[in-house]
Design an enzyme around this catalytic site. Structure first.
Site, short mmCIF file in Angstrom:
data_model
loop_
_atom_site.label_atom_id
_atom_site.label_comp_id
_atom_site.label_asym_id
_atom_site.label_seq_id
_atom_site.Cartn_x
_atom_site.Cartn_y
_atom_site.Cartn_z
N GLY A 78 0.83 -1.21 0.00
CA GLY A 78 0.00 0.00 0.00
C GLY A 78 0.85 1.25 0.00
N ASN A 79 0.23 2.39 0.27
CA ASN A 79 0.98 3.64 0.35
C ASN A 79 0.36 4.56 1.40
OD1 ASN A 79 -1.00 5.53 -0.96
ND2 ASN A 79 -0.75 4.03 -2.61
N ALA A 80 1.01 5.71 1.61
CA ALA A 80 0.67 6.56 2.76
C ALA A 80 -0.43 7.59 2.46
CB ALA A 80 1.93 7.28 3.23
N ALA A 95 -3.98 7.77 -4.82
CA ALA A 95 -2.65 7.24 -5.10
C ALA A 95 -2.81 5.75 -5.38
CB ALA A 95 -1.73 7.49 -3.92
#
Ligand code: CTP
Length: 410
Positions: free
Chosen positions: A211-213, A278
């Site tokens: 995943g991402n932030a 994102a």
């Protein structure tokens, strides 16, 4: 610290104004509550006085030596009326001055935010709609009521939006009073705005993911701003930890593949499409169906394959007249380099606008403010460092201003 006058008129939703008052006070603002006499039938003077720490008046002849009907309006940075009943809207539209609150509305030179709450029939009545139109034509920001359960068993448009949503709009107006004009103009009425928000998750196994932030704050700020300007808003929401604003449709998704499908499904009917999410660029080639186990002290190798470039796919299927806005998170060494990377990305993705973020050193993610440069094929449209809500309005301003020639493919 700003001076806020919180006007409360006589509707059952007055109890929600107590929560609004608390959040304004906790955020450090100086709040004076001005209820109408009828509002006191729902929440008494003692409650407002205790919560605001100030005396509470409803008429112009109380504490007349302080001339509160002129002083309060003149000194305020923002007047918020929540709930605004059909009667209050009618009195304000007519310019009446028959209690302290209506006097404050006439003397205020700051932005005014009205938050209507009433039964659906009263809201939809042509008299109320005409009063709202009159107020908006004079620059008063009037939020649209939320839809849902009303006081009795009935439901429909007329509910007071959640205090957190009202607070967001109010804080936006405090940060940038010019936005009252955009909100009052309802320049996105009749338009459909589609926004992706959040970060996608690509499954490694049933419990783990890549995943991402991304927090989704920027996408939600855009949704709130577009809804405040009258648009019908759909948010394709990837794993958001934050609540969806009232009046906004949400389509929950998890992975980039799901996000691509949902965006392409809804884009055909949209006037403005914003890819604020994102999406992960890579996904495990073959996610494990069972939980991965450690094998001795060996590491783990995972093959990743590229996901769909959603923005590019949307641009490939863009109907004439639609404006597509992309974001670009770049780690650039200086502003010129950032611009060069942005120009290349704008051309590569095929969108009409690109919002450039410098994310060197993990800046921006999760924060409530941001620094952006908005570019189009013609060059830099705007540069700003502001809270995400004001940036959201600037992005919408830029989308509305895209010239017709750039909206149609030849
Ligand atoms: N984006 C997308 N689909 C993806 C990845 C990104 O639609 N699979 C969108 C993002 O929502 C954003 C824009 O593309 O609006 C640019 O995202 P960014 O991560 O900066 O660009 P990338 O496409 O990943 O390009 P690169 O890795 O080459 O910088």
């Amino acid at each position: 610290m700003s001076r806020i006058v919180l006007g409360v008129s006589g509707g059952i939703a007055a109890y929600k104004a107590c929560l609004l008052l608390r959040s304004f006070s906790e955020a450090g603002h100086d709040v004076t509550v001005v209820p109408t006499p009828n509002a006191l039938a729902f929440i008494g003077e003692a409650t407002w006085a205790a919560l605001s720490g100030k005396p509470v008046h409803t008429g112009v002849f109380e504490a007349a030596h302080e001339v509160p009907h002129v002083r309060l309006g003149r000194q305020a940075d923002l007047v918020v009326v929540a709930p605004a009943t059909a009667d209050l809207l009618a009195r304000a539209a007519a310019g009446r001055a028959d209690d302290l609150l209506s006097n404050v509305l006439l003397t205020a030179t700051c932005p005014i935010l009205m938050v209507p709450a009433m039964h659906t029939e009263m809201w939809l009545n042509p008299a109320t709609q005409a009063n709202v139109a009159t107020l908006r034509s004079r620059g008063v920001a009037v939020m649209n009521p939320a839809s849902g359960r009303l006081t009795g068993a009935d439901s429909g448009p007329g509910r007071l939006p959640e205090p957190a949503d009202i607070e967001q709009v109010a804080l936006t107006l405090l940060a940038d009073p010019r936005l009252a004009v955009a909100m009052a103009s309802q320049d996105l009425a009749g338009r459909h705005v589609l926004i992706s928000a959040g970060g996608t998750r690509e499954a490694l196994d049933p419990v783990r993911f890549v995943g991402n932030a991304s927090s989704g704050r920027m996408g939600l700020a855009l949704a709130r701003a577009a809804a405040a300007r009258g648009a019908r808003v759909t948010v394709v929401a990837a794993n958001l930890a934050l609540p969806i604003p009232a009046g906004v449709d949400a389509v929950p998704v998890v992975s980039t593949a799901e996000l691509a499908e949902a965006m392409l499904d809804h884009a055909a009917a949209a006037d403005i499409v914003v890819m604020a999410a994102a999406p992960a660029d890579f996904t495990p080639a073959s996610p494990s169906e069972v939980k991965l186990k450690k094998s001795g002290d060996q590491g783990l190798r995972v093959d990743l394959v590229q996901t769909t470039d959603v923005l590019k796919a949307l641009a490939g299927e863009r109907p004439d007249g639609q404006v597509i806005v992309g974001f670009a998170a770049e780690t650039a060494s200086d502003p010129d380099e950032l611009l060069r990377l942005g120009r290349e990305k704008l051309a590569r993705k095929g969108c009409q606008l690109l919002v450039l973020n410098d994310v060197s050193g993990g800046r921006i993610f999760g924060s409530s403010s941001t620094e952006v440069t908005i570019i189009s094929g013609a060059g830099v449209v705007a540069r700003l460092a502001d809270d995400k809500s004001s940036v959201a309005h600037a992005i919408l301003d830029a989308a509305v201003a895209v010239p017709t020639s750039a909206r149609f493919s030849l």
